[in-house]
Design an enzyme around this catalytic site. Sequence first.
Site, PDB file in Angstrom:
ATOM      1  CB  ILE A 139      -3.419  -2.809  57.263  1.00 31.91           C
ATOM      2  CG1 ILE A 139      -1.999  -2.596  57.801  1.00 31.91           C
ATOM      3  CG2 ILE A 139      -3.695  -1.912  56.058  1.00 31.91           C
ATOM      4  CD1 ILE A 139      -0.912  -3.000  56.821  1.00 31.91           C
ATOM      5  CB  SER A 177       9.988   7.582  48.985  1.00 29.99           C
ATOM      6  OG  SER A 177      11.134   6.900  49.450  1.00 29.99           O
ATOM      7  CB  SER A 223       7.772  -6.945  47.970  1.00 33.20           C
ATOM      8  OG  SER A 223       8.668  -7.582  48.861  1.00 33.20           O
ATOM      9  CE  LYS A 278      16.580  -1.259  52.289  1.00 36.65           C
ATOM     10  NZ  LYS A 278      16.339  -0.741  50.926  1.00 36.65           N
ATOM     11  CG  HIS A 289      -2.350   4.509  60.349  1.00 38.49           C
ATOM     12  ND1 HIS A 289      -1.474   3.899  59.477  1.00 38.49           N
ATOM     13  CD2 HIS A 289      -1.586   5.143  61.279  1.00 38.49           C
ATOM     14  CE1 HIS A 289      -0.234   4.157  59.860  1.00 38.49           C
ATOM     15  NE2 HIS A 289      -0.274   4.911  60.936  1.00 38.49           N
ATOM     16  CB  ILE A 345       4.872   3.911  47.112  1.00 30.65           C
ATOM     17  CG1 ILE A 345       6.397   3.997  47.192  1.00 30.65           C
ATOM     18  CG2 ILE A 345       4.456   2.919  46.025  1.00 30.65           C
ATOM     19  CD1 ILE A 345       7.053   4.439  45.921  1.00 30.65           C
TER      20      ILE A 345
END
Length: 606
Positions: A338, A446, A402, A405, A309, A288
């Site tokens: 992060i 994805s 988001s 889920k 990362h 994404i």
Amino acid sequence: MTYQKRMTFWVLLDSLIVLSAIYVSYFILHPQLQIFTSKVLLVTSITLLISHHLFASIYKLYNKAWEYASVGELVAIVKAVTWSVLMTAIFQQVIIGDIYFRALIMTWMLHVILIGGSRFSWRIYRDRYIKPQPNLSRALIVGAGAAGTMLVKQLKNNRDTGILPVAFIDDNPTKYKLQIYGIPVVGNSQTISNTVEKLRIDKIIIAIPSLSKEEMQKIFDECAKTKAKTVKMPRIEDIMLGKLSVNQFRDVQVEDLLGREPVELDIESISKTIKGKTILVTGAGGSIGSEISRQICKFQPSKILLLGHGENSIYQIDMELKNQYKDEIEIIPVIADIQDRERIFETMDRYKPHVIYHAAAHKHVPLMEYNPKEAVKNNILGTRNVAEAADTFSVDTFVMISSDKAVNPTNVMGSTKRIAEMVVQQLDQHSKTKFVAVRFGNVLGSRGSVIPLFKKQIQIGGPVTVTHPDMTRYFMTIPEASRLVLQAGSLAEGGEVFVLDMGEPVKIVDLAKNLIQLSGYTIEEIGIQYTGIRPGEKMYEELLGDKEIHKQAVFPKIFIGKAVLDQENEVQYLIEQFSRMNSKEIREFVLNVANKRKNNILSIVK
């Protein structure tokens, strides 16, 4: 034959035809009209010869590939012949003082017949008498419109493709039994399987670029009943722009069948949000995040920060975008986690982005069930780090990716996503930064999604594993998910949860069946095995909770929900105390917070 030889051949042939035609006209008309003299014949023949070559050059009769001749070439011949005869008539009037209309009309007719015949004879011989190679694939063309006819013309003119068009299929009843370029329209889409068997078809080519997903599914269902390979021709836009040729087919993909009709975006509002700005994408190396980065670059930001990362994934998207936009956009790869609060604040302080698209997250449901602490560290604490840095350095808009889920979650991943939404919504209440979240369902293709898994299982001969025959999910394509994120950023006022109207959910078993058939196998050959629902999985997903639903769309097919915030203390407690909890306690706590079960939360806290 070289160009010079071809031109010499046509000039000599035309000279012979032009001179012969005037003398043939003379012999035909001479018994009735005693009008021809040596002077008339000489003036007429010389004028015709010169004027014909002049207008043949103007209309490029000597530069055309006559093996592909069609109506356009015939029109060019008629124009050249007409102008040469008119020029001769003028010279007859000026030099001889009279115009021999009957002779000139007969000459015009002979020129068109003989010159046109000489050009088209090879085309006719080639099309009718040169036998196709026996190893050509026999093709059925679905769609007898502009795209289909363009395709057939190309295939007939270029035997190197290895494809022989045999028949058309079209749902327009007025075309039934017509012939287009000599290829018959033999029926509608419901007759595909019978036609394939009757005409011994090897390949089905779908040539309807405007086909909707629903119509595509219906046609593919019919194609799947046959053993013929099904492919699609490229989009007309790609052909016109020269990106692809007519005969560069691609396999039908699952996105063609289960993807939704694209949502039209407000390009102007997105452009205002991005153009000339500094944009930060976290998780930019993921499926994404990388697609969001591609879409962002189309709107010409001044800088884009690709933060992640994983150095290899960031390297790949960095190189891809620099190859395409190196002279237009400053592209900055940032290797950072992060969860490293200091590094995130340092990056934010240095580059001061205007908009942040936060796509970094752990997303695999079963893995997070086994690793709840890592889910909290990345999805909640990592999100808080980026969000608080955005608040500290006055970022204009923060868009969090988001998931469906996060609605009434039954697993750790969904619960941490819902709590991450709470974190940014809490910040929105007192920050100048506009914090929003975007929810969507499963993304086709994805990393870690069900499609790559199914493809691997099919490659090794099956079986394809499905958890439950009634398991359903919402699906969307990666580009559509990314465009929704950009649109949400342009619509953001603060605190919203944006949701795409994703249509009807799809059964996972139907997805598996489509993939098996698209891979050229039957369901019986590969097989489907049911393995049972995994820990944390739901039978179906939701996009908005009952209290979040606003029925009116804020943008075509985009809905908005204002999630209720009444768990601030519990969220804060989790952030402060989770390092002291074990995996079981973390799992129970995040599930209870995300589902607003206060009594259970208090018992865990005590």
